[in-house]
Design a protein around this motif. Structure first.
Motif, PDB file in Angstrom:
ATOM      1  N   LYS A 170      49.978  23.237  39.221  1.00 54.55           N
ATOM      2  CA  LYS A 170      50.660  24.048  40.233  1.00 54.55           C
ATOM      3  C   LYS A 170      49.958  23.978  41.581  1.00 54.55           C
ATOM      4  CE  LYS A 170      54.126  26.155  38.115  1.00 54.55           C
ATOM      5  NZ  LYS A 170      55.530  26.148  38.596  1.00 54.55           N
ATOM      6  N   ALA A 171      48.636  23.941  41.551  1.00 49.14           N
ATOM      7  CA  ALA A 171      47.854  23.999  42.785  1.00 49.14           C
ATOM      8  C   ALA A 171      47.538  22.624  43.355  1.00 49.14           C
ATOM      9  CB  ALA A 171      46.557  24.768  42.532  1.00 49.14           C
ATOM     10  N   GLY A 173      47.380  19.696  45.536  1.00 46.37           N
ATOM     11  CA  GLY A 173      47.786  19.378  46.895  1.00 46.37           C
ATOM     12  C   GLY A 173      48.094  20.579  47.766  1.00 46.37           C
ATOM     13  N   ARG A 174      47.953  21.793  47.222  1.00 40.20           N
ATOM     14  CA  ARG A 174      48.233  22.973  48.032  1.00 40.20           C
ATOM     15  C   ARG A 174      47.375  24.136  47.540  1.00 40.20           C
ATOM     16  NH1 ARG A 174      54.240  25.290  49.630  1.00 40.20           N
ATOM     17  NH2 ARG A 174      53.535  26.748  51.230  1.00 40.20           N
ATOM     18  N   ARG A 175      46.915  24.970  48.461  1.00 40.92           N
ATOM     19  CA  ARG A 175      46.059  26.098  48.111  1.00 40.92           C
ATOM     20  C   ARG A 175      46.880  27.378  48.115  1.00 40.92           C
ATOM     21  NH1 ARG A 175      40.554  26.184  51.279  1.00 40.92           N
ATOM     22  NH2 ARG A 175      40.022  27.464  49.481  1.00 40.92           N
ATOM     23  N   TYR A 176      46.963  28.000  46.962  1.00 43.29           N
ATOM     24  CA  TYR A 176      47.689  29.253  46.825  1.00 43.29           C
ATOM     25  C   TYR A 176      46.717  30.416  46.772  1.00 43.29           C
ATOM     26  CZ  TYR A 176      51.827  26.500  45.661  1.00 43.29           C
ATOM     27  OH  TYR A 176      52.874  25.618  45.707  1.00 43.29           O
ATOM     28  N   ASP A 227      42.984  32.961  43.858  1.00 44.07           N
ATOM     29  CA  ASP A 227      41.978  32.013  44.339  1.00 44.07           C
ATOM     30  C   ASP A 227      41.020  32.784  45.238  1.00 44.07           C
ATOM     31  OD1 ASP A 227      40.423  30.104  45.589  1.00 44.07           O
ATOM     32  OD2 ASP A 227      42.098  28.745  46.024  1.00 44.07           O
ATOM     33  N   THR A 242      44.464  36.861  53.553  1.00 46.73           N
ATOM     34  CA  THR A 242      44.000  35.534  53.180  1.00 46.73           C
ATOM     35  C   THR A 242      43.151  34.929  54.279  1.00 46.73           C
ATOM     36  OG1 THR A 242      46.010  34.525  54.069  1.00 46.73           O
ATOM     37  CG2 THR A 242      46.019  35.097  51.731  1.00 46.73           C
ATOM     38  N   GLU A 246      47.829  30.589  58.197  1.00 41.56           N
ATOM     39  CA  GLU A 246      48.815  29.669  57.643  1.00 41.56           C
ATOM     40  C   GLU A 246      48.922  29.784  56.126  1.00 41.56           C
ATOM     41  OE1 GLU A 246      44.882  27.657  57.337  1.00 41.56           O
ATOM     42  OE2 GLU A 246      45.960  28.852  58.837  1.00 41.56           O
ATOM     43  N   LEU A 247      47.927  30.463  55.508  1.00 39.93           N
ATOM     44  CA  LEU A 247      47.954  30.618  54.062  1.00 39.93           C
ATOM     45  C   LEU A 247      48.419  32.009  53.642  1.00 39.93           C
ATOM     46  CD1 LEU A 247      44.539  28.896  53.253  1.00 39.93           C
ATOM     47  CD2 LEU A 247      46.802  27.979  52.763  1.00 39.93           C
ATOM     48  N   VAL A 250      50.884  33.187  50.378  1.00 42.24           N
ATOM     49  CA  VAL A 250      51.405  32.005  49.714  1.00 42.24           C
ATOM     50  C   VAL A 250      51.184  32.162  48.218  1.00 42.24           C
ATOM     51  CG1 VAL A 250      51.199  29.525  49.440  1.00 42.24           C
ATOM     52  CG2 VAL A 250      50.994  30.528  51.707  1.00 42.24           C
ATOM     53  N   ASN A 252      52.751  31.232  43.976  1.00 41.86           N
ATOM     54  CA  ASN A 252      53.564  30.446  43.051  1.00 41.86           C
ATOM     55  C   ASN A 252      53.492  31.154  41.703  1.00 41.86           C
ATOM     56  OD1 ASN A 252      55.099  28.416  41.843  1.00 41.86           O
ATOM     57  ND2 ASN A 252      54.077  26.800  43.000  1.00 41.86           N
TER      58      ASN A 252
END
Length: 275
Positions: A170-171, A173-176, A227, A242, A246-247, A250, A252
Motif C-alpha cells: 500500500k505504501a 512509492g507514497r508516504r501515508y 507512520d 503531519t 503536502e502530506l 493522506v 489509505n
C-alpha cells in the motif's frame, strides 16, 4: 541510531546570534527498527477489570505480543493499576515482544494533570498518542493505536507477516500518514443471553472472546496504523497533523481479509446492551 527533534520559534527581527541556545539530549536506540508496534490509550482500573475477568488483561497482552508477534508494545496508564499486570508478565517470562510500561502517564506533565486525569481519564489521551509517535520515530516503521483490552486485532495468517507485506504494498512509492483497518463490533447478545453459554465463565482463559457471540454484520474504519515519521499528532482514529503540508491527512486502507480489529463492546457485566 540517533534521533533528535528541535522546534524553533522564529521572529523576522531576531538576529541569529541573539537566538536562545537550545540544549539537546540525544538518545541512542539499542534495538532494531521494528516494522510494526502498538501503543495503548491511557488505561486505568485494572483491578476492577480483574475482579470480574481475572485473565482478561493477561490474555490481551499475550495474544498481541506472543501469538501475533508484535515486537513491541507501549502500555500507558494513569493510575499505576497495570503495574501488577506488567510485573506478572515479566515474571512469567513471556517469550514474545517487549512491553514498555508508561506508569502514571499524566505525572510526566504535572501534579495538576495527574489530578485532572483522576476525574477525566481521557484528558491526556491525545498527548499520549503524540508521545507514542514521537518516541517510535526511532523505533518503529509503523505504529498501531490499540486502544484498550476490549480490542483484538485478527489477521489472515498466524503472525504479522501478511500484514507487513500488505503495508509495504500500500505504501509503495507514497508516504501515508495513516493506514486504516476495518473494525467489527462483537457483543455477548444483550442482557437476556448473558450467562447462558458454555463460554460464559469469567474466570476462564479467553473468556472475553468466548462470551461474545453476536457479530456486527458490517465493518467500518476503526483502527489506525500510523507512520510516526509523517504523523505528528493523532487521535484514536485519525492523524491531525503531519510533517509537510503536502502530506496532510493522506490516508489509505488495508484490506479486511488481511487485518481487522474486533471490538468486544460488552466485555464487562455492566456493558450488555451497549451493542
Amino acid at each position: 541510531r540517533f534521533i533528535a527533534e528541535v522546534l524553533v520559534a522564529a521572529w523576522p527581527d531576531l538576529r541569529l546570534e541573539d537566538a536562545p541556545a537550545v540544549r539537546l539530549r540525544l538518545c541512542r536506540v539499542r534495538e532494531p527498527m521494528h516494522p510494526l508496534s502498538f501503543c495503548t490509550m491511557p488505561l486505568y482500573g485494572a483491578r476492577e477489570i480483574e475482579r470480574e475477568l481475572p485473565w482478561a488483561l493477561d490474555d490481551w497482552l499475550a495474544y498481541h505480543l506472543d501469538f501475533l508477534g508484535f515486537p513491541r508494545g507501549d502500555l500507558y496508564d494513569i493510575d499505576g493499576s497495570f503495574e501488577e499486570v506488567v510485573a506478572r508478565r515479566r515474571f512469567q517470562g513471556g517469550g514474545g515482544g517487549a512491553l514498555k510500561y508508561r506508569k502514571r502517564w499524566p505525572e510526566m506533565f504535572s501534579a495538576a494533570a495527574a489530578e485532572l486525569s483522576g476525574r477525566f481519564p481521557g484528558c491526556t489521551e491525545a498527548l499520549a498518542y503524540a508521545h507514542c509517535l514521537t518516541t517510535h520515530r526511532a523505533l518503529s516503521r509503523w505504529v498501531l493505536i490499540l486502544h484498550a483490552p476490549d480490542e483484538y486485532m485478527a489477521v489472515s495468517s498466524s503472525d504479522l507477516s501478511e500484514v507487513h507485506r500488505a503495508i509495504a504494498s500500500k505504501a509503495a512509492g507514497r508516504r501515508y500518514a495513516v493506514l486504516f483497518t476495518q473494525g467489527v463490533l462483537w457483543a455477548r447478545g444483550g442482557r437476556d443471553l448473558v450467562g447462558q453459554g458454555r463460554g460464559d465463565d469469567p474466570a476462564a482463559r479467553g473468556c472475553v472472546l468466548a462470551m461474545s457471540r453476536l457479530r456486527q454484520p458490517r465493518s467500518f474504519h476503526a483502527f489506525g496504523i500510523f507512520d510516526p515519521d509523517v504523523c505528528r499528532c493523532a487521535g484514536p482514529h485519525w492523524c491531525y497533523d503531519t510533517v509537510g503540508s503536502e502530506l496532510r491527512n493522506v490516508a489509505n486502507a488495508l484490506d479486511e481479509d488481511v487485518i481487522v480489529g474486533f471490538h468486544f463492546v460488552e466485555m464487562l457485566a455492566r456493558e450488555p446492551g451497549a451493542c
